[in-house]
Scaffold this motif. Structure first.
Motif, PDB file in Angstrom:
ATOM      1  N   LYS A   1       0.825  -1.207   0.000  1.00  0.00           N
ATOM      2  CA  LYS A   1       0.000   0.000   0.000  1.00  0.00           C
ATOM      3  C   LYS A   1       0.860   1.258   0.000  1.00  0.00           C
ATOM      4  O   LYS A   1       0.532   2.253  -0.639  1.00  0.00           O
ATOM      5  N   ALA A   2       1.969   1.210   0.720  1.00  0.00           N
ATOM      6  CA  ALA A   2       2.880   2.358   0.727  1.00  0.00           C
ATOM      7  C   ALA A   2       3.480   2.562  -0.663  1.00  0.00           C
ATOM      8  O   ALA A   2       3.613   3.692  -1.138  1.00  0.00           O
ATOM      9  N   ALA A   3       3.819   1.442  -1.329  1.00  0.00           N
ATOM     10  CA  ALA A   3       4.416   1.527  -2.662  1.00  0.00           C
ATOM     11  C   ALA A   3       3.442   2.091  -3.683  1.00  0.00           C
ATOM     12  O   ALA A   3       3.841   2.751  -4.651  1.00  0.00           O
ATOM     13  N   GLU A   4       2.136   1.859  -3.476  1.00  0.00           N
ATOM     14  CA  GLU A   4       1.126   2.324  -4.419  1.00  0.00           C
ATOM     15  C   GLU A   4       0.998   3.838  -4.452  1.00  0.00           C
ATOM     16  O   GLU A   4       0.406   4.398  -5.376  1.00  0.00           O
ATOM     17  N   THR A   5       1.545   4.521  -3.464  1.00  0.00           N
ATOM     18  CA  THR A   5       1.473   5.981  -3.445  1.00  0.00           C
ATOM     19  C   THR A   5       2.501   6.609  -4.376  1.00  0.00           C
ATOM     20  O   THR A   5       2.455   7.812  -4.633  1.00  0.00           O
ATOM     21  N   PHE A   6       3.427   5.786  -4.893  1.00  0.00           N
ATOM     22  CA  PHE A   6       4.453   6.284  -5.805  1.00  0.00           C
ATOM     23  C   PHE A   6       4.147   5.813  -7.227  1.00  0.00           C
ATOM     24  O   PHE A   6       3.349   4.900  -7.435  1.00  0.00           O
ATOM     25  N   ALA A   7       4.785   6.436  -8.177  1.00  0.00           N
ATOM     26  CA  ALA A   7       4.654   6.002  -9.562  1.00  0.00           C
ATOM     27  C   ALA A   7       5.229   4.601  -9.714  1.00  0.00           C
ATOM     28  O   ALA A   7       6.121   4.188  -8.970  1.00  0.00           O
ATOM     29  N   GLU A   8       4.729   3.869 -10.717  1.00  0.00           N
ATOM     30  CA  GLU A   8       5.116   2.471 -10.899  1.00  0.00           C
ATOM     31  C   GLU A   8       6.623   2.312 -11.063  1.00  0.00           C
ATOM     32  O   GLU A   8       7.223   1.348 -10.577  1.00  0.00           O
ATOM     33  N   ASP A   9       7.259   3.249 -11.769  1.00  0.00           N
ATOM     34  CA  ASP A   9       8.689   3.129 -12.032  1.00  0.00           C
ATOM     35  C   ASP A   9       9.549   3.901 -11.044  1.00  0.00           C
ATOM     36  O   ASP A   9      10.761   4.046 -11.245  1.00  0.00           O
ATOM     37  N   ASP A  10       8.938   4.392  -9.968  1.00  0.00           N
ATOM     38  CA  ASP A  10       9.691   5.132  -8.963  1.00  0.00           C
ATOM     39  C   ASP A  10      10.647   4.181  -8.244  1.00  0.00           C
ATOM     40  O   ASP A  10      10.249   3.108  -7.799  1.00  0.00           O
ATOM     41  N   PRO A  11      11.923   4.556  -8.114  1.00  0.00           N
ATOM     42  CA  PRO A  11      12.903   3.673  -7.445  1.00  0.00           C
ATOM     43  C   PRO A  11      12.499   3.300  -6.023  1.00  0.00           C
ATOM     44  O   PRO A  11      12.743   2.178  -5.580  1.00  0.00           O
ATOM     45  N   LEU A  12      11.884   4.245  -5.299  1.00  0.00           N
ATOM     46  CA  LEU A  12      11.477   3.963  -3.926  1.00  0.00           C
ATOM     47  C   LEU A  12      10.364   2.915  -3.886  1.00  0.00           C
ATOM     48  O   LEU A  12      10.352   2.045  -3.008  1.00  0.00           O
ATOM     49  N   ALA A  13       9.446   2.976  -4.849  1.00  0.00           N
ATOM     50  CA  ALA A  13       8.368   1.986  -4.922  1.00  0.00           C
ATOM     51  C   ALA A  13       8.945   0.594  -5.150  1.00  0.00           C
ATOM     52  O   ALA A  13       8.505  -0.387  -4.546  1.00  0.00           O
TER      53      ALA A  13
END
Length: 244
Positions: free
Chosen positions: A6-18
């Motif tokens: 759920k935390a990863a979903e707040t970033f863009a799909e290709d975002d390194p942090l995600a």
């Protein structure tokens, strides 16, 4: 576990942090591989079962990372759609099943029949549904599957809101041990659902055996700072004095 997704979903799909968050989640789940056997998730996709579809993806994603065997996901209405999700992440399962939408009749047995027709052996079954079964054939289909495959899988029901639950009553009448996780009116979050999934076992009493086999902690282990202080002895001396 899933809260990381759920935390990863707040970033863009290709975002390194995600990507780092998802990788972290997979490592967390790999450490929890404690469930034996092969599993089947029967996911209700009949009318108004949008919540069940989402929960079934989450349950499948967790099982796929937690079990030591294979995991099969079958969506059902009046016909089945089978997906082998063994080893797949929650995101991969969502991508594979993104075309699944709620609609159609409700025949829980058809999903089990397609597994039987493919000669797939499972040791545990997780049904994600409101429990409605318009054809009332699940207990009989399960009995036929058990005889054909010479197995007796444990059965769990993740009961969601919807129509009246008939599967539970029919299984009780057929003397099928059905364990129910009642999700009606409850907040299904990414903390509680992994806890429920981790409690599932292929043996009917194996979780109880695990609990009973866990050694109890001693007082010194619970209160390490009071070691050699004779806490219990003082309590017992006090009781003896009062009794006198």
């Amino acid at each position: 576990t899933l809260k990381t997704t759920k935390a990863a979903e707040t970033f863009a799909e290709d975002d390194p942090l995600a990507k780092k968050l998802r990788a972290t989640q997979e490592k967390q789940l790999d450490k929890l591989k404690t469930i034996e056997g092969n599993w089947l998730v029967l996911a209700d996709k009949s009318g108004s079962m949008s919540e069940a579809i989402d929960i079934s993806r989450q349950v499948s994603g967790l099982l796929a990372r937690l079990v030591k065997g294979n995991v099969h996901l079958v969506f059902f209405d009046s016909s089945p759609r089978h997906v082998d999700v063994t080893g797949k992440s929650y995101e991969e399962i969502v991508a594979i099943t993104k075309g699944i939408t709620a609609g159609g009749g409700t025949d829980a047995a058809c999903g089990l029949r397609t597994i039987a027709d493919k000669n797939i052996v499972v040791d545990g079954i997780a049904i994600v549904s409101d429990g409605a079964d318009h054809w009332h054939r699940f207990p009989y289909t399960l009995d036929a599957y058990q005889k054909k495959m010479s197995v007796e899988p444990t059965v769990y029901l993740y009961r969601t809101k919807g129509e009246p639950d008939t599967i539970t009553r029919e299984c009780e009448f057929a003397k099928i041990d059905l364990q129910v996780f009642d999700l009606i009116g409850k907040s299904v979050d990414h903390y509680s659902l992994p806890n429920l999934v981790q409690s599932m076992r292929v043996g009917r009493y194996s979780l109880l055996d695990e609990v009973l086999a866990t050694p109890l902690l001693t007082l010194d282990e619970v209160l390490p700072n009071t070691r050699q202080m004779g806490v219990i002895a003082h309590v017992e001396d006090s009781r003896v004095t009062q009794a006198v």
